[in-house]
Scaffold this motif. Structure first.
Motif, PDB file in Angstrom:
ATOM      1  N   GLY A   1       1.305  -0.791   0.004  1.00 31.84           N
ATOM      2  CA  GLY A   1      -0.150   0.020   0.146  1.00 31.84           C
ATOM      3  C   GLY A   1       0.660   1.446   0.488  1.00 31.84           C
ATOM      4  N   GLY A   2       0.110   2.189  -0.349  1.00 26.53           N
ATOM      5  CA  GLY A   2       1.172   3.834   0.112  1.00 26.53           C
ATOM      6  C   GLY A   2       0.612   4.300  -0.641  1.00 26.53           C
ATOM      7  N   ALA A   3       0.148   4.431  -2.042  1.00 27.21           N
ATOM      8  CA  ALA A   3       0.239   5.334  -3.485  1.00 27.21           C
ATOM      9  C   ALA A   3      -0.893   5.841  -3.052  1.00 27.21           C
ATOM     10  CB  ALA A   3      -0.282   3.999  -4.728  1.00 27.21           C
ATOM     11  N   ARG A   4      -0.963   7.424  -3.292  1.00 21.01           N
ATOM     12  CA  ARG A   4      -1.819   8.230  -3.131  1.00 21.01           C
ATOM     13  C   ARG A   4      -1.375   9.136  -4.407  1.00 21.01           C
ATOM     14  NH1 ARG A   4      -4.960   9.211   0.687  1.00 21.01           N
ATOM     15  NH2 ARG A   4      -5.438  11.801   0.629  1.00 21.01           N
ATOM     16  N   PHE A   5      -2.661   9.310  -4.727  1.00 18.84           N
ATOM     17  CA  PHE A   5      -2.861  10.433  -5.858  1.00 18.84           C
ATOM     18  C   PHE A   5      -4.039  11.771  -5.991  1.00 18.84           C
ATOM     19  CE2 PHE A   5      -4.237  12.304 -10.747  1.00 18.84           C
ATOM     20  CZ  PHE A   5      -3.000  12.413 -10.621  1.00 18.84           C
ATOM     21  N   ASP A   6      -3.599  13.355  -6.003  1.00  9.08           N
ATOM     22  CA  ASP A   6      -4.614  13.815  -5.584  1.00  9.08           C
ATOM     23  C   ASP A   6      -4.745  14.974  -7.117  1.00  9.08           C
ATOM     24  OD1 ASP A   6      -5.070  13.880  -3.233  1.00  9.08           O
ATOM     25  OD2 ASP A   6      -3.481  14.268  -2.539  1.00  9.08           O
ATOM     26  N   SER A   7      -5.707  14.771  -7.620  1.00  6.46           N
ATOM     27  CA  SER A   7      -6.007  15.040  -9.417  1.00  6.46           C
ATOM     28  C   SER A   7      -5.659  17.178  -8.761  1.00  6.46           C
ATOM     29  CB  SER A   7      -7.517  15.453  -9.665  1.00  6.46           C
ATOM     30  OG  SER A   7      -7.164  15.603 -10.477  1.00  6.46           O
ATOM     31  N   PRO A   8      -5.096  17.379  -9.792  1.00  2.00           N
ATOM     32  CA  PRO A   8      -4.395  18.889  -9.573  1.00  2.00           C
ATOM     33  C   PRO A   8      -6.011  19.176  -9.966  1.00  2.00           C
ATOM     34  CG  PRO A   8      -2.948  17.943 -11.251  1.00  2.00           C
ATOM     35  CD  PRO A   8      -4.242  17.114 -10.812  1.00  2.00           C
ATOM     36  N   ILE A   9      -6.269  18.728 -10.996  1.00  2.00           N
ATOM     37  CA  ILE A   9      -7.859  19.793 -11.402  1.00  2.00           C
ATOM     38  C   ILE A   9      -9.180  19.840 -10.479  1.00  2.00           C
ATOM     39  CG2 ILE A   9      -9.440  19.526 -13.293  1.00  2.00           C
ATOM     40  CD1 ILE A   9      -7.947  19.081 -15.153  1.00  2.00           C
ATOM     41  N   LYS A  10      -8.959  18.219  -9.764  1.00  3.64           N
ATOM     42  CA  LYS A  10      -9.626  18.886  -8.698  1.00  3.64           C
ATOM     43  C   LYS A  10      -9.556  19.502  -7.266  1.00  3.64           C
ATOM     44  CE  LYS A  10     -12.268  13.499  -8.690  1.00  3.64           C
ATOM     45  NZ  LYS A  10     -12.436  13.414  -8.226  1.00  3.64           N
ATOM     46  N   GLU A  11      -8.748  19.970  -7.109  1.00  6.80           N
ATOM     47  CA  GLU A  11      -7.624  20.809  -6.161  1.00  6.80           C
ATOM     48  C   GLU A  11      -8.074  21.892  -6.675  1.00  6.80           C
ATOM     49  OE1 GLU A  11      -6.695  20.384  -3.164  1.00  6.80           O
ATOM     50  OE2 GLU A  11      -7.279  17.993  -3.346  1.00  6.80           O
ATOM     51  N   ALA A  12      -8.024  22.245  -8.216  1.00  5.93           N
ATOM     52  CA  ALA A  12      -8.509  23.990  -8.603  1.00  5.93           C
ATOM     53  C   ALA A  12     -10.034  24.035  -8.318  1.00  5.93           C
ATOM     54  CB  ALA A  12      -8.133  23.855  -9.842  1.00  5.93           C
ATOM     55  N   VAL A  13     -10.656  22.826  -8.364  1.00  2.00           N
ATOM     56  CA  VAL A  13     -12.309  23.817  -8.047  1.00  2.00           C
ATOM     57  C   VAL A  13     -12.883  23.778  -7.011  1.00  2.00           C
ATOM     58  CG1 VAL A  13     -12.715  22.930 -10.822  1.00  2.00           C
ATOM     59  CG2 VAL A  13     -12.776  21.204  -8.876  1.00  2.00           C
ATOM     60  N   LYS A  14     -12.253  23.048  -5.866  1.00  2.00           N
ATOM     61  CA  LYS A  14     -12.585  23.187  -4.574  1.00  2.00           C
ATOM     62  C   LYS A  14     -12.524  24.422  -3.849  1.00  2.00           C
ATOM     63  CE  LYS A  14     -10.196  19.146  -2.369  1.00  2.00           C
ATOM     64  NZ  LYS A  14      -8.973  18.275  -1.505  1.00  2.00           N
ATOM     65  N   GLY A  15     -11.643  25.602  -4.483  1.00  2.00           N
ATOM     66  CA  GLY A  15     -12.522  26.606  -3.771  1.00  2.00           C
ATOM     67  C   GLY A  15     -14.128  27.077  -4.364  1.00  2.00           C
ATOM     68  N   PRO A  16     -14.294  27.000  -5.605  1.00  2.00           N
ATOM     69  CA  PRO A  16     -15.628  27.425  -5.962  1.00  2.00           C
ATOM     70  C   PRO A  16     -16.607  26.711  -5.259  1.00  2.00           C
ATOM     71  CG  PRO A  16     -13.840  27.536  -7.938  1.00  2.00           C
ATOM     72  CD  PRO A  16     -13.366  26.666  -7.095  1.00  2.00           C
ATOM     73  N   VAL A  17     -16.797  25.224  -5.439  1.00  2.00           N
ATOM     74  CA  VAL A  17     -17.123  23.824  -4.638  1.00  2.00           C
ATOM     75  C   VAL A  17     -17.559  25.119  -3.403  1.00  2.00           C
ATOM     76  CG1 VAL A  17     -17.663  22.031  -3.807  1.00  2.00           C
ATOM     77  CG2 VAL A  17     -16.900  23.046  -5.868  1.00  2.00           C
ATOM     78  N   GLY A  18     -16.297  24.504  -2.538  1.00  2.48           N
ATOM     79  CA  GLY A  18     -16.632  25.339  -1.001  1.00  2.48           C
ATOM     80  C   GLY A  18     -17.669  26.849  -1.156  1.00  2.48           C
ATOM     81  N   TRP A  19     -16.957  27.602  -2.347  1.00  2.62           N
ATOM     82  CA  TRP A  19     -18.322  29.504  -1.544  1.00  2.62           C
ATOM     83  C   TRP A  19     -19.491  28.979  -2.348  1.00  2.62           C
ATOM     84  CZ3 TRP A  19     -14.036  31.302  -6.080  1.00  2.62           C
ATOM     85  CH2 TRP A  19     -12.837  31.217  -5.420  1.00  2.62           C
ATOM     86  N   ILE A  20     -19.601  27.387  -3.456  1.00  2.00           N
ATOM     87  CA  ILE A  20     -21.489  27.948  -3.110  1.00  2.00           C
ATOM     88  C   ILE A  20     -22.287  27.034  -1.816  1.00  2.00           C
ATOM     89  CG2 ILE A  20     -22.955  26.171  -4.554  1.00  2.00           C
ATOM     90  CD1 ILE A  20     -20.770  25.901  -7.264  1.00  2.00           C
ATOM     91  N   GLU A  21     -21.164  26.051  -1.520  1.00  2.31           N
ATOM     92  CA  GLU A  21     -21.680  25.868  -0.322  1.00  2.31           C
ATOM     93  C   GLU A  21     -21.527  26.502   0.801  1.00  2.31           C
ATOM     94  OE1 GLU A  21     -20.359  21.299  -0.410  1.00  2.31           O
ATOM     95  OE2 GLU A  21     -19.225  22.357   0.043  1.00  2.31           O
ATOM     96  N   ASP A  22     -20.816  27.738   1.611  1.00  2.00           N
ATOM     97  CA  ASP A  22     -20.684  29.055   2.556  1.00  2.00           C
ATOM     98  C   ASP A  22     -22.549  29.720   2.018  1.00  2.00           C
ATOM     99  OD1 ASP A  22     -18.742  27.106   3.621  1.00  2.00           O
ATOM    100  OD2 ASP A  22     -17.079  29.012   2.774  1.00  2.00           O
ATOM    101  N   LEU A  23     -21.797  29.878   0.774  1.00  2.00           N
ATOM    102  CA  LEU A  23     -23.609  30.814   0.558  1.00  2.00           C
ATOM    103  C   LEU A  23     -24.408  29.650   0.898  1.00  2.00           C
ATOM    104  CD1 LEU A  23     -24.276  32.960  -1.487  1.00  2.00           C
ATOM    105  CD2 LEU A  23     -24.055  32.056  -3.195  1.00  2.00           C
ATOM    106  N   LEU A  24     -24.929  29.043   0.217  1.00  3.45           N
ATOM    107  CA  LEU A  24     -25.925  27.974   0.377  1.00  3.45           C
ATOM    108  C   LEU A  24     -26.074  28.206   2.164  1.00  3.45           C
ATOM    109  CD1 LEU A  24     -25.456  25.225  -1.998  1.00  3.45           C
ATOM    110  CD2 LEU A  24     -27.761  27.578  -2.421  1.00  3.45           C
ATOM    111  N   GLY A  25     -25.646  28.035   2.936  1.00  2.00           N
ATOM    112  CA  GLY A  25     -25.403  27.690   4.437  1.00  2.00           C
ATOM    113  C   GLY A  25     -25.733  28.469   5.118  1.00  2.00           C
TER     114      GLY A  25
END
Length: 388
Positions: free
Chosen positions: A180-204
């Motif tokens: 085990g031990g392999a990990r991969f974090d998509s840079p594209i998924k990381e790039a869209v985290k901000g706007p998605v968080g803003w959407i959730e914060d706004l709705l909250g």
């Protein structure tokens, strides 16, 4: 002015102005921005589903022993999250914890391959008001559906009779050792985290929490996807000249599909979602930039590329069974390509079926929309209730 005319004018007038005023580099940047909006939409749907309850998929996958019920669970579970990467990673986790056996999980993985095609099919419905665009878009989407369904129809009975996928995957897992031990974090998924968080914060901030927050986030994600794809289709025709279009198709066609498969593989591994890769093809096909024959192998490469998520998830565990089911996913997609693509007479079958379905969809558009819901939602749900 009639309401439909007003809506049409509201859509057409800005586009006509953009057509007259935007330079090529500006239009290219606009397409990139729209692709980003699309990715934010996909990530928003995933975030919304998680907000509805992180244990929903696990509960759906548990207590299924019939292979056909497992297939339906894989389809429906993937439709819910719009990503075979998410659903297969969940299956890998359940196998790793012993909730599912490898034999029970195999049909679920196959079902995930069918379920993931709904995103592109839904995207094609965005062109339903324009006959030629809709015909090309629906064919480009359903060729993926047809290929995956044919692959399951061949390999599921063969696997139940011989167990060749599971046994081959077990052998490969033993060679690899299941470390085990392999990990991969998509840079594209990381790039869209901000706007998605803003959407959730706004709705909250608007007072939405729990299920209401999840539903609203999913709705915004769907809106982002359809708006982005709608305007991508309008801009791609202006962005790409006829000569470049012909050169692009010749480049893909020259390699007998190998280059197109490699493109689908690389893009899907990068974004960790075959749904994103295949949906991006829809506006290209709708506008006539990409032929069905050349978009088809890209989707096959995407099928293989999406298996990387399950493989990495399995390598992050200490379970050889988890690695086995992840390898089954890869072997299943590779086997489908080897069975249905090399011989032209077999390769063209999904293309002919997809074109026939597109013609039927153009003639019966309401029925086409109902059929998509029936195949991807109603049929699996009824199957699970009756068989499971």
């Amino acid at each position: 002015m009639a309401p439909d005319d007003a809506v049409h004018a509201a859509i057409e007038l800005p586009d006509q102005g953009a057509r007259a005023g935007l330079r090529t580099w500006q239009r290219a940047l606009l397409v990139v921005a729209l692709l980003y909006v699309f990715l934010v939409g996909v990530s928003s749907i995933e975030a919304g589903i998680n907000a509805l309850g992180s244990e929903t998929q696990a509960k759906l996958f548990e207590n299924v022993t019939s292979p056909l019920a497992g297939l339906f669970v894989g389809i429906l579970g993937t439709v819910l999250v719009q990503s075979s990467s998410v659903s297969t990673a969940t299956i890998v986790s359940l196998v790793a914890t012993g909730v599912l056996s490898v034999d029970t999980a195999v049909p679920m993985v196959m079902g995930a391959n069918i379920g993931t095609t709904i995103t592109a099919t839904l995207a094609s419905l965005g062109h339903v008001r324009r006959t030629d665009e809709f015909r090309r878009a629906f064919a480009a989407a359903t060729v993926h559906d047809v290929f995956n369904i044919l692959t399951v129809a061949i390999l599921l009975p063969l696997e139940l009779a011989t167990g060749f996928l599971a046994s081959t995957a077990t052998w490969l897992a033993e060679l690899i050792g299941g470390s085990g031990g392999a990990r991969f974090d998509s840079p594209i998924k990381e790039a869209v985290k901000g706007p998605v968080g803003w959407i959730e914060d706004l709705l909250g901030a608007l007072g939405l929490h729990g299920n209401a927050l999840g539903v609203a986030t999913v709705a915004i994600g769907l809106l982002c996807i359809f708006v982005a794809l709608f305007f991508i289709a309008r801009n791609m025709r202006e962005l790409v000249a006829e000569r470049v279009e012909r050169s692009f198709n010749r480049l893909l066609g020259r390699s007998s599909g190998v280059l197109a498969m490699a493109l689908g593989l690389v893009v899907t591994m990068t974004v960790q979602s075959s749904s994103i890769t295949t949906s991006i093809l829809i506006p290209l096909a709708a506008s006539g930039i990409l032929t069905l024959e050349n978009s088809y192998p890209v989707t096959l490469g995407a099928n293989v590329g999406t298996t990387i998520t399950a493989l990495l998830a399995a390598l992050a565990t200490d379970s050889s069974e988890a690695l086995t089911i992840a390898l089954v996913h890869t072997l299943f997609n590779v086997s489908g390509i080897l069975l249905l693509y090399p011989l032209p007479v077999v390769r063209d079958v999904p293309i002919h079926i997809a074109r026939g379905l597109a013609d039927l969809a153009v003639d019966n558009r309401v029925l086409a929309v109902l059929a998509v819901g029936g195949v991807f939602v109603v049929l699996p749900l009824v199957g699970i209730l009756i068989i499971g």
